[in-house]
Scaffold this motif. Sequence first.
Motif, PDB file in Angstrom:
ATOM      1  N   LYS A 246       0.824  -1.206   0.000  1.00  0.00           N
ATOM      2  CA  LYS A 246       0.000   0.000   0.000  1.00  0.00           C
ATOM      3  C   LYS A 246       0.861   1.260   0.000  1.00  0.00           C
ATOM      4  O   LYS A 246       0.577   2.232  -0.725  1.00  0.00           O
ATOM      5  N   LEU A 247       1.920   1.261   0.820  1.00  0.00           N
ATOM      6  CA  LEU A 247       2.763   2.455   0.899  1.00  0.00           C
ATOM      7  C   LEU A 247       3.461   2.726  -0.431  1.00  0.00           C
ATOM      8  O   LEU A 247       3.561   3.871  -0.880  1.00  0.00           O
TER       9      LEU A 247
ATOM     10  N   GLY B 124       1.476   4.523  -2.867  1.00  0.00           N
ATOM     11  CA  GLY B 124       1.083   5.874  -2.500  1.00  0.00           C
ATOM     12  C   GLY B 124      -0.199   5.951  -1.712  1.00  0.00           C
ATOM     13  O   GLY B 124      -0.838   7.009  -1.665  1.00  0.00           O
ATOM     14  N   MET B 125      -0.610   4.834  -1.090  1.00  0.00           N
ATOM     15  CA  MET B 125      -1.872   4.801  -0.360  1.00  0.00           C
ATOM     16  C   MET B 125      -1.612   4.628   1.121  1.00  0.00           C
ATOM     17  O   MET B 125      -0.589   4.057   1.542  1.00  0.00           O
ATOM     18  N   LEU B 126      -2.543   5.095   1.919  1.00  0.00           N
ATOM     19  CA  LEU B 126      -2.473   4.899   3.358  1.00  0.00           C
ATOM     20  C   LEU B 126      -3.067   3.537   3.690  1.00  0.00           C
ATOM     21  O   LEU B 126      -4.237   3.274   3.368  1.00  0.00           O
TER      22      LEU B 126
ATOM     23  N   MET C 250       5.408   5.579   5.965  1.00  0.00           N
ATOM     24  CA  MET C 250       4.052   5.574   6.489  1.00  0.00           C
ATOM     25  C   MET C 250       3.718   6.908   7.146  1.00  0.00           C
ATOM     26  O   MET C 250       2.592   7.424   7.001  1.00  0.00           O
TER      27      MET C 250
ATOM     28  N   GLN D  48       4.913   9.714   6.268  1.00  0.00           N
ATOM     29  CA  GLN D  48       4.692  10.627   5.148  1.00  0.00           C
ATOM     30  C   GLN D  48       3.298  10.431   4.550  1.00  0.00           C
ATOM     31  O   GLN D  48       2.594  11.399   4.230  1.00  0.00           O
ATOM     32  N   ARG D  49       2.878   9.152   4.393  1.00  0.00           N
ATOM     33  CA  ARG D  49       1.561   8.890   3.819  1.00  0.00           C
ATOM     34  C   ARG D  49       0.450   9.383   4.748  1.00  0.00           C
ATOM     35  O   ARG D  49      -0.581   9.894   4.281  1.00  0.00           O
TER      36      ARG D  49
ATOM     37  N   GLU E 202       0.307  13.037   4.317  1.00  0.00           N
ATOM     38  CA  GLU E 202      -0.341  13.390   3.053  1.00  0.00           C
ATOM     39  C   GLU E 202      -1.845  13.179   3.126  1.00  0.00           C
ATOM     40  O   GLU E 202      -2.620  13.938   2.537  1.00  0.00           O
ATOM     41  N   GLY E 203      -2.258  12.128   3.828  1.00  0.00           N
ATOM     42  CA  GLY E 203      -3.682  11.858   3.927  1.00  0.00           C
ATOM     43  C   GLY E 203      -4.422  12.873   4.777  1.00  0.00           C
ATOM     44  O   GLY E 203      -5.640  13.029   4.629  1.00  0.00           O
TER      45      GLY E 203
ATOM     46  N   VAL F 182      -3.648   9.233  -6.163  1.00  0.00           N
ATOM     47  CA  VAL F 182      -3.549   9.201  -4.701  1.00  0.00           C
ATOM     48  C   VAL F 182      -4.355  10.325  -4.069  1.00  0.00           C
ATOM     49  O   VAL F 182      -4.739  10.245  -2.896  1.00  0.00           O
TER      50      VAL F 182
END
Length: 541
Positions: A335-336, A339-341, A370, A372-373, A376-377, A492
Amino acid sequence: MVGGEDDGLAALREQVALASSAAIAASDLDHAFQLQLAEAIEASLRAQSPNAASSWQPAPALQEPPSDVACALALQTADLARAEQDRRDAEACRAAHAHAAASVRVAAHDALFARELAAVPEDRWARDGDNIERPLDSAAARPHFRVFSKGLASKDVVGPRDRDPGVAVLAVAVCGPRGEAVLRIQKPVDGAVGGRMTLEVMALMEGLDAALGLGIRNVTVVTDYRPLHNHMLGIWRPTGKKLQDMIDHVLSVRKNFDQCEVSLVEPSQVSYVAKLARDSIDAQIAKALSVDAFKEKRETCTICLEDTDVSKIHVVEGCAHRFCFSCMKEHVKAKLLSGMLPACPQEGCTTKLTVEGSKIFLSQRLLEIMVQRVREGQIPPSQKIYCPYPKCSALMSLSEVIHPMQDSSSKYTVADVATLRKCVKCRGSFCISCKVPWHDRMTCCDYKKRYPHARPEDARLQNLARQQLWRQCIKCKHMIELAEGCYHMTCVCGYEFCYTCGKEWKDKKATCSCPLWDEHNIIEDSDEDDDDYEDDADGVY
């Protein structure tokens, strides 16, 4: 054994007698032949010349070598002599053994009699001491052994609230004439074989078989269990076929002894074998519980279906779904890198994973990604700002960037307020409109005219994107490559569009007429090797 030896000697004597008769008969036939030959020669000479016949005398008989019959007779005679000597030696050996056995019996009788005399009370000794006697009987003087047996199940030991592991043991003690333990047996069996009666019969069977194996002929079966005693004496009859067969087998084994009695005693008199059974059942219970505890410490992961130690099972915070560390790591890693959480791997579960809860199974590098993700989320795509300085590239929101008027040492003019911002991490000034380092004394329009590609790497990226047919998200400007699958792309940032023409998808439906897929992007090439990733190499780039 003695009868067999006598039969062998009689047969050997008969063979010698037959051989002797044959030898004598052969000798008589040879002598008759010699006489006939001599008469024939004399008659022939008389016919030719009367004088020669009167002067001829038969030659003396030559000494012939012994014949085969004579040799065989001599060998058999020698064998007969040796066999007779062996018989005499065996008889002497048996006599010596019998004498030694008799001496042992007498010594055992005297020792037992001496112990009995020592136990006689003083008043009886004074009154009847001269008349006390113990006749030496050959049958009674044989050593007498006692067989103690006990069958015990775990259900008879564990408490009412404790878990029964379902095990059982057979304990046997064979004691000699002096009460010493000659043999001890502790044998575990399955607790499901039957009830106490079945276990008691099985234990007795083990004891009788062991006594026969030791060559014991006189035994007394000692038990404190009345049903076993009554069944052995025929007072009670078994109701089930299985128990009936077991009792019949024990009774048939009992017939192999010269003397086998059954004695019912108090429980205190079988304390030794009861302790053997209790020690053995305690050990079996502890062993079964330790095995069960080991099984309880392992859990099957629902992803890889492998039995894993519970200490290596991760419980997702919020939903309590459980998966092994290895599967969790691979799931989060995939997932990471996309580009996804990451969320919970359970199908249909939307619980988001936390950085704190993932520390136990993620490497430091994956944890940084993680974080960073997650960051970003937390920021809406329209509010995301990245520091344009390559050595920083910090992620910020529009509300977090530093306004020049907020800086106490600001040297910028009021005209710069519209687009000038500062990075919260490196404090570098940049233009929020052009997304480039601050272009001092130059408007945004002039800067874009002079520098269509503000950074050389941007020009190279755009050139590479045209060559590789990449698409740039019009919402967040991320560059996207189609590796495999259909042409429906989800960025993303959440923006959905057609990879072929770039038009937006609305409500999960295309707004263009482009094909949804190409089979070359759907069907995998079986000749290509799969990528292998080592556990400690995250493959992050």
